[in-house]
Design an enzyme around this catalytic site. Structure first.
Site, PDB file in Angstrom:
ATOM      1  N   CYS A 102      12.363  26.465  27.343  1.00 13.31           N
ATOM      2  CA  CYS A 102      13.512  27.364  27.201  1.00 13.31           C
ATOM      3  C   CYS A 102      14.102  27.372  25.792  1.00 13.31           C
ATOM      4  CB  CYS A 102      14.584  27.078  28.253  1.00 13.31           C
ATOM      5  SG  CYS A 102      15.482  25.543  28.077  1.00 13.31           S
ATOM      6  N   HIS A 178      20.270  23.903  29.456  1.00 13.87           N
ATOM      7  CA  HIS A 178      19.628  25.218  29.404  1.00 13.87           C
ATOM      8  C   HIS A 178      20.016  25.950  28.123  1.00 13.87           C
ATOM      9  CE1 HIS A 178      17.806  28.854  30.801  1.00 13.87           C
ATOM     10  NE2 HIS A 178      18.943  29.503  30.979  1.00 13.87           N
TER      11      HIS A 178
END
Length: 326
Positions: A102, A178
């Site tokens: 990510c 994230h």
């Protein structure tokens, strides 16, 4: 024929499992790491800078800003602000199909949405963008995950380990972080979160697209501040050394400009020093210290020093724990 070589091996009929099993390591959220990633992808004219404040002045000093990358602790699906776009859009958006990718996915989401003609993406990213332009977000994400060159650059920052462990899914009490990206594109401001179904439109760019995002981030950080303080914000900006060199070249070298010339040269020297520090840090990140450590342990064992030092370290750790309980 697409003209793309086997670097992008994924085809529409390929298995989703292939993407999930692609091996991507965790990498550190650091401007030196991200700047080198961009250069190794073949992109020119950009670097990454860390932001320590949401104050307007902090952003002004870094302009031009082409995108923002925000790291936060993920606590499950939250309400979506803005309008989610479905179907075909002009914005490059890829679904996230593997966890450890990510960070790189957020960077590439910024790079592939830059409209400035002075920024050179390089052949690797240009080919990838062209190859995936007709793909839906899920297939874009799978193609990214299986892009050999991008994965190779990403994994060059893998931490060296004596043993390899099978990766496991995050459990309930694990901290999960994230990365998402924010970009301006064709007069609109978008949030690109690979866990969402599509790009999120946050409205018109207005006079300053960064001001739109500053307001959004301020609200999110404030709403989580009672339970969370772990955030990281980085900006993808123009190459500062190139900009300073252009300024220097445009100033006549006469007596009236010596102070200004000296000031710019000092800034260039600071930029050079920062890049040298980044280079040194990245070499250390990539170096394998395990053989050295193993040899040192072997020597200590042969001299009968290993067990006494191990016991001493354990006692020190227990003492520290006991002091914390008091």
């Amino acid at each position: 024929s697409s003209g793309i070589n086997a670097e992008w091996p994924l085809r529409p009929g390929d298995s989703y499992k292939m993407a999930v099993n692609g091996q991507w390591c965790l990498i550190e959220s650091d401007p030196g790491v991200f700047s080198e990633l961009i250069r190794e992808f073949g992109c020119k004219g950009l670097q990454v800078e860390e932001l320590w404040s949401l104050d307007e002045e902090a952003f002004t000093q870094l302009k031009p800003i082409f995108g923002l990358i925000f790291l936060f602790k993920w606590k499950g699906e939250a309400d979506i602000e803005g309008k989610v776009l479905f179907g075909d859009t002009d914005v490059f958006f890829a679904k996230q199909v593997i966890n450890n990718a990510c960070a790189t996915q957020a960077i590439i989401s910024v790079l592939l949405n830059i409209e400035n003609p002075e920024i050179q993406l390089g052949e690797t990213l240009k080919q990838f963008k062209e190859f995936t332009k007709s793909f839906d977000p899920t297939l874009k994400g799978m193609s990214l995950t299986n892009a050999d060159r991008l994965r190779e650059v990403h994994n060059s920052f893998a931490r060296q380990a004596m043993f390899e462990f099978d990766s496991k899914a995050a459990e309930k009490d694990d901290d999960v972080y994230h990365f998402i990206a924010f970009v301006p594109h064709k007069g609109r401001v978008y949030e690109l979160d690979g866990l969402k179904p599509g790009p999120i439109d946050h409205g018109s760019v207005g006079d300053d697209w960064v001001a739109v995002i500053r307001s959004i981030l301020q609200k999110r950080i404030e709403s989580a501040s009672s339970s969370e303080i772990t955030f990281n914000l980085m900006a993808v900006v123009g190459d500062k050394k190139e900009e300073l060199q252009k300024q220097l070249n445009s100033i006549p070298d006469d007596d009236n400009n010596q102070a200004k010339i000296a000031e710019i040269k000092a800034k260039i020297a600071m930029e050079d020093e920062k890049r040298e520090n980044y280079k040194t840090e990245n070499i250390r990140r990539k170096h394998n210290y395990i053989p050295l450590i193993m040899e040192m342990l072997k020597i200590l064992s042969e001299k009968g020093m290993l067990m006494p030092l191990t016991m001493k370290a354990k006692e020190k750790l227990e003492s520290k724990k006991n002091n914390q309980k008091i």
